[in-house]
Scaffold this motif. Structure first.
Motif, PDB file in Angstrom:
ATOM      1  N   VAL B  55       1.722  22.443   3.357  1.00 17.85           N
ATOM      2  CA  VAL B  55       2.162  21.164   3.930  1.00 17.85           C
ATOM      3  C   VAL B  55       0.975  20.223   3.844  1.00 17.85           C
ATOM      4  N   ALA B  56       1.174  19.029   3.295  1.00  9.20           N
ATOM      5  CA  ALA B  56       0.023  18.149   3.116  1.00  9.20           C
ATOM      6  C   ALA B  56       0.404  16.686   3.241  1.00  9.20           C
ATOM      7  N   PRO B  57      -0.577  15.872   3.661  1.00 10.91           N
ATOM      8  CA  PRO B  57      -0.356  14.431   3.659  1.00 10.91           C
ATOM      9  C   PRO B  57      -0.492  13.944   2.225  1.00 10.91           C
ATOM     10  N   VAL B  58       0.304  12.980   1.815  1.00 11.43           N
ATOM     11  CA  VAL B  58       0.110  12.429   0.477  1.00 11.43           C
ATOM     12  C   VAL B  58      -0.221  10.943   0.519  1.00 11.43           C
ATOM     13  N   ASP B  59      -0.051  10.312   1.686  1.00  7.60           N
ATOM     14  CA  ASP B  59      -0.418   8.902   1.775  1.00  7.60           C
ATOM     15  C   ASP B  59      -0.631   8.550   3.242  1.00  7.60           C
ATOM     16  N   THR B  60      -1.685   7.803   3.516  1.00  7.10           N
ATOM     17  CA  THR B  60      -2.011   7.420   4.890  1.00  7.10           C
ATOM     18  C   THR B  60      -2.092   5.906   4.947  1.00  7.10           C
ATOM     19  N   ASN B  61      -1.234   5.332   5.769  1.00  9.29           N
ATOM     20  CA  ASN B  61      -1.096   3.885   5.817  1.00  9.29           C
ATOM     21  C   ASN B  61      -1.733   3.359   7.103  1.00  9.29           C
ATOM     22  N   LEU B  62      -2.671   2.450   6.971  1.00 10.01           N
ATOM     23  CA  LEU B  62      -3.349   1.922   8.164  1.00 10.01           C
ATOM     24  C   LEU B  62      -2.776   0.579   8.621  1.00 10.01           C
ATOM     25  N   PHE B  63      -1.737   0.115   7.913  1.00  8.51           N
ATOM     26  CA  PHE B  63      -1.013  -1.103   8.310  1.00  8.51           C
ATOM     27  C   PHE B  63       0.473  -0.765   8.289  1.00  8.51           C
ATOM     28  N   PRO B  64       0.876   0.221   9.095  1.00  9.65           N
ATOM     29  CA  PRO B  64       2.227   0.743   8.922  1.00  9.65           C
ATOM     30  C   PRO B  64       3.312  -0.300   9.171  1.00  9.65           C
ATOM     31  N   GLY B  65       4.252  -0.392   8.221  1.00  9.77           N
ATOM     32  CA  GLY B  65       5.505  -1.110   8.433  1.00  9.77           C
ATOM     33  C   GLY B  65       6.519  -0.068   8.867  1.00  9.77           C
ATOM     34  N   GLY B  66       7.761  -0.439   8.920  1.00  7.74           N
ATOM     35  CA  GLY B  66       8.818   0.550   9.182  1.00  7.74           C
ATOM     36  C   GLY B  66       8.937   0.971  10.638  1.00  7.74           C
ATOM     37  N   TRP B  67       8.262   0.275  11.550  1.00 14.23           N
ATOM     38  CA  TRP B  67       8.404   0.648  12.972  1.00 14.23           C
ATOM     39  C   TRP B  67       9.859   0.523  13.433  1.00 14.23           C
ATOM     40  N   ASN B  68      10.608  -0.358  12.753  1.00 16.89           N
ATOM     41  CA  ASN B  68      12.029  -0.517  13.088  1.00 16.89           C
ATOM     42  C   ASN B  68      12.845   0.727  12.748  1.00 16.89           C
ATOM     43  N   ASN B  69      12.298   1.641  11.953  1.00 15.67           N
ATOM     44  CA  ASN B  69      13.035   2.857  11.608  1.00 15.67           C
ATOM     45  C   ASN B  69      12.897   3.956  12.663  1.00 15.67           C
ATOM     46  N   LEU B  70      12.080   3.706  13.678  1.00 15.77           N
ATOM     47  CA  LEU B  70      11.981   4.710  14.746  1.00 15.77           C
ATOM     48  C   LEU B  70      13.182   4.569  15.664  1.00 15.77           C
ATOM     49  N   SER B  71      13.651   5.683  16.195  1.00 12.40           N
ATOM     50  CA  SER B  71      14.820   5.598  17.073  1.00 12.40           C
ATOM     51  C   SER B  71      14.422   4.971  18.417  1.00 12.40           C
ATOM     52  N   PRO B  72      15.373   4.304  19.075  1.00 11.28           N
ATOM     53  CA  PRO B  72      15.056   3.576  20.320  1.00 11.28           C
ATOM     54  C   PRO B  72      14.408   4.455  21.386  1.00 11.28           C
ATOM     55  N   GLU B  73      14.762   5.752  21.411  1.00 16.88           N
ATOM     56  CA  GLU B  73      14.179   6.630  22.439  1.00 16.88           C
ATOM     57  C   GLU B  73      12.668   6.726  22.297  1.00 16.88           C
ATOM     58  N   MET B  74      12.137   6.392  21.109  1.00 18.16           N
ATOM     59  CA  MET B  74      10.693   6.547  20.920  1.00 18.16           C
ATOM     60  C   MET B  74       9.903   5.337  21.381  1.00 18.16           C
ATOM     61  N   LEU B  75      10.616   4.244  21.646  1.00 17.30           N
ATOM     62  CA  LEU B  75       9.920   3.021  22.012  1.00 17.30           C
ATOM     63  C   LEU B  75       8.987   3.212  23.219  1.00 17.30           C
ATOM     64  N   PRO B  76       9.461   3.858  24.303  1.00 18.24           N
ATOM     65  CA  PRO B  76       8.558   4.008  25.461  1.00 18.24           C
ATOM     66  C   PRO B  76       7.265   4.754  25.115  1.00 18.24           C
ATOM     67  N   LEU B  77       7.365   5.748  24.220  1.00 13.63           N
ATOM     68  CA  LEU B  77       6.162   6.477  23.805  1.00 13.63           C
ATOM     69  C   LEU B  77       5.204   5.550  23.072  1.00 13.63           C
ATOM     70  N   ALA B  78       5.764   4.728  22.178  1.00  9.98           N
ATOM     71  CA  ALA B  78       4.921   3.800  21.424  1.00  9.98           C
ATOM     72  C   ALA B  78       4.269   2.794  22.374  1.00  9.98           C
ATOM     73  N   VAL B  79       5.028   2.343  23.359  1.00 11.66           N
ATOM     74  CA  VAL B  79       4.483   1.361  24.302  1.00 11.66           C
ATOM     75  C   VAL B  79       3.354   1.978  25.125  1.00 11.66           C
ATOM     76  N   GLN B  80       3.585   3.198  25.596  1.00 17.25           N
ATOM     77  CA  GLN B  80       2.553   3.855  26.411  1.00 17.25           C
ATOM     78  C   GLN B  80       1.279   4.054  25.585  1.00 17.25           C
ATOM     79  N   ALA B  81       1.446   4.439  24.315  1.00 17.79           N
ATOM     80  CA  ALA B  81       0.284   4.628  23.446  1.00 17.79           C
ATOM     81  C   ALA B  81      -0.389   3.292  23.153  1.00 17.79           C
ATOM     82  N   ALA B  82       0.417   2.241  22.994  1.00 18.44           N
ATOM     83  CA  ALA B  82      -0.158   0.907  22.761  1.00 18.44           C
ATOM     84  C   ALA B  82      -0.987   0.481  23.963  1.00 18.44           C
TER      85      ALA B  82
END
Lengths: 429, 429
Positions: B55-82
């Motif tokens: 199992v390996a990483p093949v690309d690491t993005n430091l300006f990630p787009g696609g946050w809209n693809n996360l399911s709504p249940e994950m929003l609180p986790l992202a907010v707490q981490a932010a």
């Protein structure tokens, strides 16, 4: 930020709530700056009462049980917050020893212990449960109705460390509020992290210290927000050396009750509130909702019956009650399916990680709900939008749990002030 | 800890996954200690490939787009981490300026910007969107199909600060990967926090630096876990000054491809893997899946067609491609509804806050899925138990997203090493 949970509130948003909701960036920044100066308690839960015209904490628990009442969706938030707490306090931690309350036959409480174990395991720690109950002299396996197993192991104390057989923890997490006094087995532990510190236990802690600190917090927060601190702060007084059984100290208590009721009455007049003021008289060091009575007039205290006398004499773990907190009674406007309800806010480190409603079908809006017969209703996450008839999202819904999360954090901050002020090792510096 | 998300994996747990799952406390402690020494990138996303045997990483993005693809249940986790990220970097922050990519007509991308705004607003900041697109010379209101509105405002540069009209941010968050070079308007900003730093932009960053750092991370992690680092690390090489259009540097490239294929072949033999080795040739500074080709034999490079030549000449924002990364191809065993799939892990600060599958119905297990036609499948939270026929919970389900969260965090840690090593201001100390 506070997770967006479904509250039972459906009425209009009060002026106070509106003020808080429109000030989110200022509120969050204020908390961030406070946490630069003060260390949040490791974990906490706060009982909140919303009277509509005011919202206030009425009890702050530094050894929160009831984690099992949080809905499963909140677990990841609790785990992430637990990681943050562990990282800050003891990043090198491998093993966590969890010390629960001594009652080993209360399945609701044990489900709480299982939930705490789950949270800290998911945060990446080896967790074992060490009992300080003198009756637990050997490994005791408890099977819960949900199928979960819990192994209670007797703690082993060496000269400087506390552990279990073949388990040397770097961190000891107390979920035992030490109402019965600090057991010797927990004293003089200097090599391991003991969380929360011993002076957070109810044998040392006093509600009146907490609410004195909260008053200060409420003043500073009120100034920042431009509101009268009374809108978030319950008026209180303190009476010492009271014995209902021996009729001792009752007059001084009556005087304090009278003074507190007078202060409430003046505020009610100022805000045009038509309700009848009342106070909650509580053990200054009590918990579990024990040793609480509601009084509308100081004269009532002259003629209390034997049953109330008994109730107000002994609290958890057989402790004698003698110091009392006289706290402004804050009625609750929340009801769920006809039952009176009050929100309980759960925090881990500085984060609000969830909450639930405590409800009681046979208690009124001006009564203590933390009493036998109370039930707990987990709060679900609220979707951010409701869809309209065409399936389009409507305006974002206001996060009505936010205000409760703010009040919970203000009380947590007060606990942080309180623990700094009562730290027995503080003089060393 | 990594949230427990539903993966498409249903096969048996591989030896590697088993090893990781049984080592959670050691893995988490290892990360905790690493984060004591290194600062995680503000946010990141990592494409992961699971071949079963590795199992390996093949690309690491430091300006990630696609946050809209996360399911709504994950929003609180992202907010707490932010909140945690903001608290650490700039607790005094009030105003956040978000600088998006310049493409203003891509609704998928703009939905990502809306989601980022939502996260940082919920974390308690005033957020406004500042465009550095020269075409945005006045306030531009974009209405998205979901009904959301986005106001793009032209940035205003004063001598030392960047802002908007009537908006002076203390923090500037880039969601623009600076492929076209660092615009002058972002240079010499020393009074404000600019996140991530400019040298994380693709005009400076090199994949080969990243995977060199990742190799080091994988070695250290492999040693701790007692596994061959190759099981989590894709072999790679680097070729400079290549021009497919002018036939320049092709021989050196072939040699590197040959060497990398040889290394993979030896590992396949060691592990008894019957698959045919291949490499991905990628722009060393590229993104968006542009400038990527798969090769099984160095000889293929002698006779590539015009179309491939064109594809391999110009990447995002018209940049010329000349430096190449030659990376071990890691096939993916994951499929969803018949489509080939790979997980993408999203992180904010040091926390895994969610993920989704990138799927592509017309691409094989050994092809680049980051190509036109890809779709995104949000991952839901997995309940911890499945109920059996009697309604009792079964044994806890293993968290099969955990391994992906570990690989994502290893790549994030490598990015942290990489940014330290390439920090132009590092010499100052």
């Amino acid at each position: 930020m506070v997770p967006h949970l479904v509250t039972a509130l459906t009425g209009p948003i009060s002026e106070l709530e509106q003020r808080i909701l429109e000030s989110v960036p200022a509120v969050e920044r204020w908390f961030r700056l406070e946490w630069m100066e003060h260390t949040p308690p490791f974990y906490s839960s706060v009982d909140v009462r919303n009277a509509g015209y005011k919202v206030a904490p009425v009890d702050t628990n530094l050894f929160p049980g009831g984690w099992n009442n949080l809905s499963p969706e909140m677990l990841p938030l609790a785990v992430q917050a637990a990681m943050a707490a562990i990282e800050k306090i003891c990043p090198e931690a491998r093993n966590l020893l969890l010390i629960p309350e001594n009652h080993t036959r209360n399945n609701f409480y044990l489900a709480n212990v299982v939930q705490l174990r789950r949270i800290f395991q998911a945060a990446g720690l080896n967790v074992r449960i060490g009992s300080i109950n003198p009756e637990i002299t050997e490994d005791t396996l408890v099977r819960l109705p949900g199928g979960e197993e819990l192994l209670l192991e007797p703690v082993i104390r060496s000269k400087y460390r506390l552990g279990l057989k073949n388990f040397d923890p770097c961190t000891i997490l107390l979920n035992n509020d030490l109402s019965a006094g600090t057991p010797g087995i927990l004293e003089d532990i200097h090599e391991q992290f003991l969380l929360p510190p011993l002076h957070a236990g109810w044998s040392v802690r006093r509600k009146s210290h907490h609410f004195k600190a909260y008053e200060e917090v409420a003043k500073r927060f009120g100034k920042m927000l431009g509101i009268d601190p009374w809108l978030i702060n319950p008026v209180f007084g303190h009476a010492g050396n009271v014995s209902f059984a021996q009729g001792q100290g009752i007059e001084a208590l009556q005087e304090t009750v009278h003074t507190v009721l007078g202060k409430i009455r003046r505020k009610y007049k100022e805000y045009g509130i038509a309700e009848k003021p009342f106070v909650a008289i509580k053990a200054d060091n009590g918990t579990y909702g024990m040793g609480v009575m509601m009084v509308q007039d100081a004269a009532e205290l002259a003629s209390i019956n034997r049953r109330t006398k008994n109730k107000m004499s002994v609290i958890k773990d057989g402790q004698q009650l003698s110091d009392l907190l006289i706290q402004e009674g804050v009625p609750t406007i929340e009801t769920i399916q006809g039952a009176t309800a009050e929100p309980v806010v759960y925090m881990m480190d500085r984060y609000v990680v969830g909450g639930f409603y405590r409800t009681h079908a046979s208690k009124g809006a001006d009564e203590n709900l933390n009493a036998p017969g109370a039930t707990f209703l987990p709060l679900a996450f609220e979707p951010e939008h409701i869809l309209d008839a065409q399936g389009h999202p409507t305006e974002p819904l206001p996060n009505r749990f936010y205000m409760y999360g703010v009040i919970g954090r203000l009380a947590m901050l007060a606990a942080s002030y309180e623990l700094e002020q009562t730290n027995p090792e503080a003089e060393v510096y």
